[in-house]
Structures are given as structure tokens and as C-alpha cells.
Design an enzyme around this catalytic site. Structure first.
Site, PDB file in Angstrom:
ATOM      1  N   THR A 144       0.819  -1.210   0.000  1.00  0.00           N
ATOM      2  CA  THR A 144       0.000   0.000   0.000  1.00  0.00           C
ATOM      3  C   THR A 144       0.853   1.260   0.000  1.00  0.00           C
ATOM      4  OG1 THR A 144      -1.509   1.272   1.399  1.00  0.00           O
ATOM      5  CG2 THR A 144      -0.080  -0.265   2.522  1.00  0.00           C
ATOM      6  N   ASP A 145       0.263   2.369  -0.466  1.00  0.00           N
ATOM      7  CA  ASP A 145       0.971   3.654  -0.394  1.00  0.00           C
ATOM      8  C   ASP A 145       1.044   4.174   1.048  1.00  0.00           C
ATOM      9  OD1 ASP A 145      -1.685   4.416  -0.040  1.00  0.00           O
ATOM     10  OD2 ASP A 145      -1.704   5.923  -1.639  1.00  0.00           O
ATOM     11  N   GLU A 146       0.248   3.580   1.951  1.00  0.00           N
ATOM     12  CA  GLU A 146       0.226   4.094   3.334  1.00  0.00           C
ATOM     13  C   GLU A 146       1.562   3.885   4.048  1.00  0.00           C
ATOM     14  OE1 GLU A 146      -3.201   3.351   5.692  1.00  0.00           O
ATOM     15  OE2 GLU A 146      -4.565   3.596   4.016  1.00  0.00           O
ATOM     16  N   TYR A 169      -1.912  -0.545  11.056  1.00  0.00           N
ATOM     17  CA  TYR A 169      -2.030  -1.209   9.748  1.00  0.00           C
ATOM     18  C   TYR A 169      -0.831  -0.891   8.850  1.00  0.00           C
ATOM     19  CZ  TYR A 169      -3.210  -1.446   4.812  1.00  0.00           C
ATOM     20  OH  TYR A 169      -3.146  -1.672   3.462  1.00  0.00           O
ATOM     21  N   LYS A 173       2.197  -3.320   7.290  1.00  0.00           N
ATOM     22  CA  LYS A 173       2.480  -3.499   5.860  1.00  0.00           C
ATOM     23  C   LYS A 173       3.925  -3.084   5.549  1.00  0.00           C
ATOM     24  CE  LYS A 173       0.179  -4.660   2.828  1.00  0.00           C
ATOM     25  NZ  LYS A 173      -0.046  -6.038   2.260  1.00  0.00           N
TER      26      LYS A 173
HETATM   27  O1  DAU Z   1      -4.095   4.010   0.450  1.00  0.00           O
HETATM   28  C1  DAU Z   1      -4.352   2.633   0.326  1.00  0.00           C
HETATM   29  C2  DAU Z   1      -5.190   2.179   1.478  1.00  0.00           C
HETATM   30  O2  DAU Z   1      -6.485   2.704   1.291  1.00  0.00           O
HETATM   31  C3  DAU Z   1      -5.217   0.680   1.655  1.00  0.00           C
HETATM   32  O3  DAU Z   1      -3.942   0.216   1.951  1.00  0.00           O
HETATM   33  C4  DAU Z   1      -6.165   0.302   2.784  1.00  0.00           C
HETATM   34  O4  DAU Z   1      -6.249  -1.099   2.906  1.00  0.00           O
HETATM   35  C5  DAU Z   1      -7.518   0.874   2.484  1.00  0.00           C
HETATM   36  O5  DAU Z   1      -8.388   0.582   3.549  1.00  0.00           O
HETATM   37  C6  DAU Z   1      -7.437   2.375   2.267  1.00  0.00           C
HETATM   38  O6  DAU Z   1      -7.159   3.064   3.505  1.00  0.00           O
HETATM   39  P1  DAU Z   1      -7.976   4.342   3.944  1.00  0.00           P
HETATM   40  O7  DAU Z   1      -7.884   4.499   5.413  1.00  0.00           O
HETATM   41  O8  DAU Z   1      -7.621   5.526   3.106  1.00  0.00           O
HETATM   42  O9  DAU Z   1      -9.476   3.871   3.489  1.00  0.00           O
HETATM   43  P2  DAU Z   1     -10.902   4.053   4.172  1.00  0.00           P
HETATM   44  O10 DAU Z   1     -11.915   3.636   3.167  1.00  0.00           O
HETATM   45  O11 DAU Z   1     -10.972   3.427   5.513  1.00  0.00           O
HETATM   46  O12 DAU Z   1     -11.017   5.628   4.377  1.00  0.00           O
HETATM   47  C7  DAU Z   1     -10.875   6.525   3.293  1.00  0.00           C
HETATM   48  C8  DAU Z   1     -10.965   7.931   3.852  1.00  0.00           C
HETATM   49  O13 DAU Z   1     -12.311   8.165   4.292  1.00  0.00           O
HETATM   50  C9  DAU Z   1     -10.098   8.172   5.075  1.00  0.00           C
HETATM   51  O14 DAU Z   1      -9.595   9.506   5.029  1.00  0.00           O
HETATM   52  C10 DAU Z   1     -11.062   8.025   6.259  1.00  0.00           C
HETATM   53  C11 DAU Z   1     -12.381   8.483   5.682  1.00  0.00           C
HETATM   54  N1  DAU Z   1     -13.612   7.841   6.215  1.00  0.00           N
HETATM   55  C12 DAU Z   1     -13.648   6.472   6.251  1.00  0.00           C
HETATM   56  C13 DAU Z   1     -14.782   5.822   6.712  1.00  0.00           C
HETATM   57  C14 DAU Z   1     -14.843   4.323   6.770  1.00  0.00           C
HETATM   58  C15 DAU Z   1     -14.696   8.618   6.610  1.00  0.00           C
HETATM   59  O15 DAU Z   1     -14.650   9.876   6.554  1.00  0.00           O
HETATM   60  N2  DAU Z   1     -15.815   7.968   7.062  1.00  0.00           N
HETATM   61  C16 DAU Z   1     -15.907   6.606   7.153  1.00  0.00           C
HETATM   62  O16 DAU Z   1     -16.955   6.075   7.597  1.00  0.00           O
END
Ligand code: DAU
Length: 366
Positions: A144-146, A169, A173
Site C-alpha cells: 500500500t501507499d500508506e 495497519y 504493511k
Molecule cells: O491508500 C491505500 C489504502 O487505502 C489501503 O492500503 C487500505 O487497505 C484501504 O483501507 C485504504 O485506507 P484508507 O484508510 O484511506 O481507506 P478508508 O476507506 O478506511 O477511508 C478513506 C478515507 O475516508 C479516510 O480519510 C477516512 C475516511 N472515512 C472512512 C470511513 C470508513 C470517513 O470519513 N468515514 C468513514 O466512515
């Protein structure tokens, strides 16, 4: 199969770990359904796995499934012996940042111990291979880019960016990336790595932003945006990622890593607004009010990375990859898929995850 432009022979049988997950299943649908490559799917079937995501190809003679944990070295060794793959694509991982805040232990186990155990099993298999097959084996680690941390308003991650993971996380990774490089440098294992930005698309487990907003939008529930919704992610349609992974596996240079991204940066609040606009167009609310009235701002994620952006120049220049979908076209396809496949996600909401808030420090323990 014939050698590609790089002179390398593409693999004919790939062992995919985590193939019942979101990205893993897209990879298998591509390999079996379009490329005609045999696949052995090794998956433990944790909460995020959905074997039904493989329904389009699971009847194919090119497809085999083994329910095995990557932390079980004996079982992995037996699967390698039985199927004799000439490539490994390692996607099995705990992947949800919010869950890593609530319970980091599973991330250490699957992502670090699991990768170590898999590397050792593959190294044993590789060392026993006849010389000709030995030189063809490839271990592709999908990351991942994270691992690169959080960006300010300027710049993008390149393959040279210093690692700076900030969540349990991303730290797990990053550790797995370091292990894979160490097995290459120390033992000569032929590896290739890739680090990708945020994926979205069909069959995405509804704990992640985009599917959660689509489903809550459809159900008339509040849409929880963390903080002020200003955080930025770089979005890539999952099938474009799958194609990039095949290019990297079959043509990428051994020992190298490749960044993968869609060059489509969008602040979270705009992502949610675009989902709402698509729902308004495709399934208007009975009361005529826009779905954006369901948006609610909630407590921020602890340690919330501000911005990710990928510079994928190396992948484009060396391997000729570029994404087919823009965020606009991919998001429309995705919202349409969730509207047409409610049986897929309703089964998850009924049993494994009901859409509740995760990753709030007030509830964390391990
Ligand atoms: O960058 C790659 C990564 O992207 C992957 O390695 C991860 O496995 C993947 O889960 C994803 O990580 P994020 O933390 O960016 O994804 P997430 O969908 O959890 O959240 C995206 C953005 O949205 C983040 O800034 C948090 C925000 N968010 C997330 C959820 C679930 C909200 O504002 N509300 C929410 O309910």
C-alpha cells in the site's frame, strides 16, 4: 503463452493469497477470466472474504481453491508441492485502518508473521525446484501507499520516498515490505513489490468509505464523514489495479518496486458528495430530498493521514500501464453495481458487519 516485450515468459500458474478479498478477487477474475492463466487461491476466509465475488470464474478448470492460513507453514508447503505454481501474488492481509486501531494484534499476525511464514515456505519450495523452473519463479508482494506516511498539500509518493508508516495497519504493511526485500537481498528470492493508492469498485467490503457511503445512502442512514472531510485520497478503480499487477508480475524487473495510482485525488467530502449525486440520479429519494442531506460530520480517526498521492511514472514508462477508468466513470460503475447487487452486501450486513463506527479510540482494546 509466449514471451512478452520484456523477453520474460509470463507465468502460467499463479498462487494468489487472499483471493477471496476485494483486490484479490479482481486479480483472479482477470487472470482466469481474461488472461487464461491458472490460479490457486489460498485464502483463510476471514470476515472480509467473499467467495461469491469469484462466482464469475469459480467453475473454470483454471481455478482451484485451498482454504489455508498463510501463518501455517506446513499447509502452505503442501499447497505449493501439490499445485507447483510458477508465481506467487501475495495479497492476503488485514487491511482496514480503523480495525487496526481497535485491535492491532491481528495485523501483526497476518501481515508480518503471515508474510514471514509465506516467504519461508516459498523459499523452501524455490530451493527444491529444478534449475530451469527456479529461474522463472516470482514472488510478487502487493502493498500500500500508506507505508510512505502522510503528505501535506504538495508532492506525491515515488518509489524512493522514505517509509514513514503512522497506523498499526501501515506499520504492519511496511514491516512486510521490509521482510520481502530482505529475503531478496539475503537469499536471492526473486521478488517484485508494488505499492498502490486507494482502490474502489464492485465487491468492496462495506467497512471502507465508498461502499459504506453507497449502502448507507441507499438505506437512508446518516453518512459519517470523519473530521471535516478534508483528507485527500488518490482513487484507482480496482480492475485497473488488477491489470497493473499483472503487468508488474509478468514484466516488472526483479528486486524492484512499482507505485500504482490513478492520479485522481479527491477530498473525502467531495467523494461523498459525488456518491450522493449519483444516488440522486440513479435512485432518487421518495421525499425528493438529496442524499447529501444524510451527511454528518463525526469524530476524526486518531492519527488520520491527511493526504496520499502516487506518482506512477515508473510503472507507466517501464511497463506501459495506464488506468482505463477515471474517478467519474469508475464511481458511476461502482454505484450502479451496488444498486444491482444488494443480495451481495445485504448478506454481509446481516452477519459480519452492520456498518457501525470502527476505530474510535474510546472503544479500542486488544
Ligand atoms: O491508500 C491505500 C489504502 O487505502 C489501503 O492500503 C487500505 O487497505 C484501504 O483501507 C485504504 O485506507 P484508507 O484508510 O484511506 O481507506 P478508508 O476507506 O478506511 O477511508 C478513506 C478515507 O475516508 C479516510 O480519510 C477516512 C475516511 N472515512 C472512512 C470511513 C470508513 C470517513 O470519513 N468515514 C468513514 O466512515
Amino acid at each position: 503463452m509466449t514471451p512478452g516485450d520484456s523477453g520474460m515468459m509470463p507465468p502460467s500458474k499463479v498462487l494468489v493469497t487472499g483471493g477471496a478479498g476485494f483486490i484479490g478477487s479482481a486479480v483472479i477474475r482477470l487472470l482466469v477470466g481474461e488472461i487464461g492463466c491458472a490460479v490457486v487461491n489460498v485464502d483463510k476466509l476471514t470476515y472480509a472474504a467473499n467467495p461469491s465475488s469469484l462466482a464469475p470464474i469459480d467453475h473454470s478448470p483454471l481455478y482451484a481453491f485451498e482454504q489455508v492460513d498463510i501463518c501455517d507453514r506446513t499447509a502452505i508447503a503442501a499447497v505449493l508441492q501439490k499445485h507447483q505454481p510458477d508465481a506467487i501474488m501475495h495479497l492476503a492481509a488485514e487491511s482496514h485502518v480503523d480495525r487496526s486501531i481497535d485491535g492491532p494484534g491481528d495485523f501483526i499476525q497476518s501481515n508480518i508473521v503471515g508474510t514471514y511464514t509465506l516467504l519461508e515456505a516459498v523459499r523452501g519450495y524455490w530451493m527444491e525446484m529444478p534449475e530451469e523452473s527456479r529461474s522463472r519463479l516470482r514472488f510478487h508482494h502487493i502493498s500500500t501507499d500508506e507505508v510512505f506516511g502522510s503528505l501535506g498539500t504538495e508532492g506525491a509518493f515515488t518509489e524512493e520516498t522514505r517509509y514513514d508508516p503512522r497506523s498499526p495497519y501501515s506499520a504492519s504493511k511496511a514491516s512486510s515490505d521490509h521482510l520481502v526485500r530482505a529475503w531478496h537481498e539475503t537469499y536471492g528470492l526473486p521478488v517484485v513489490l508494488s505499492n498502490c493508492s486507494n482502490n474502489y469498485g464492485p465487491y468492496h467490503f462495506p467497512e471502507k468509505l465508498i461502499p459504506l457511503m453507497i449502502i448507507k445512502g441507499i438505506r437512508g442512514e446518516p453518512l459519517p464523514v470523519y473530521g471535516k472531510g478534508e483528507n485527500i485520497r488518490d482513487w484507482l478503480y480496482v480492475d485497473d489495479h488488477a491489470r497493473a499487477l499483472w503487468a508488474i508480475l509478468s514484466k516488472g524487473r526483479t528486486g524492484e518496486s512499482y507505485n500504482v495510482g490513478g492520479d485522481d485525488e479527491v477530498p473525502n467530502i467531495e467523494v461523498v458528495a459525488r456518491v450522493c449525486a449519483l444516488l440522486d440520479a440513479l435512485t432518487p429519494r421518495a421525499d425528493g430530498v438529496s442524499h447529501d442531506q444524510q451527511i454528518t460530520f463525526v469524530q476524526d480517526r486518531p492519527g488520520h493521514d491527511f493526504r496520499y498521492a502516487i506518482d506512477a511514472t515508473k510503472l507507466t514508462r517501464e511497463l506501459g500501464w495506464s488506468p482505463r477508468e477515471t474517478f467519474e466513470t469508475g464511481l458511476r460503475k461502482t454505484v450502479t453495481w451496488y444498486l444491482e447487487n444488494n443480495d451481495w452486501w445485504e448478506r454481509i450486513l446481516d452477519g459480519r458487519y452492520a456498518g457501525q463506527r470502527l476505530g474510535s479510540t474510546e472503544t479500542s482494546s486488544d
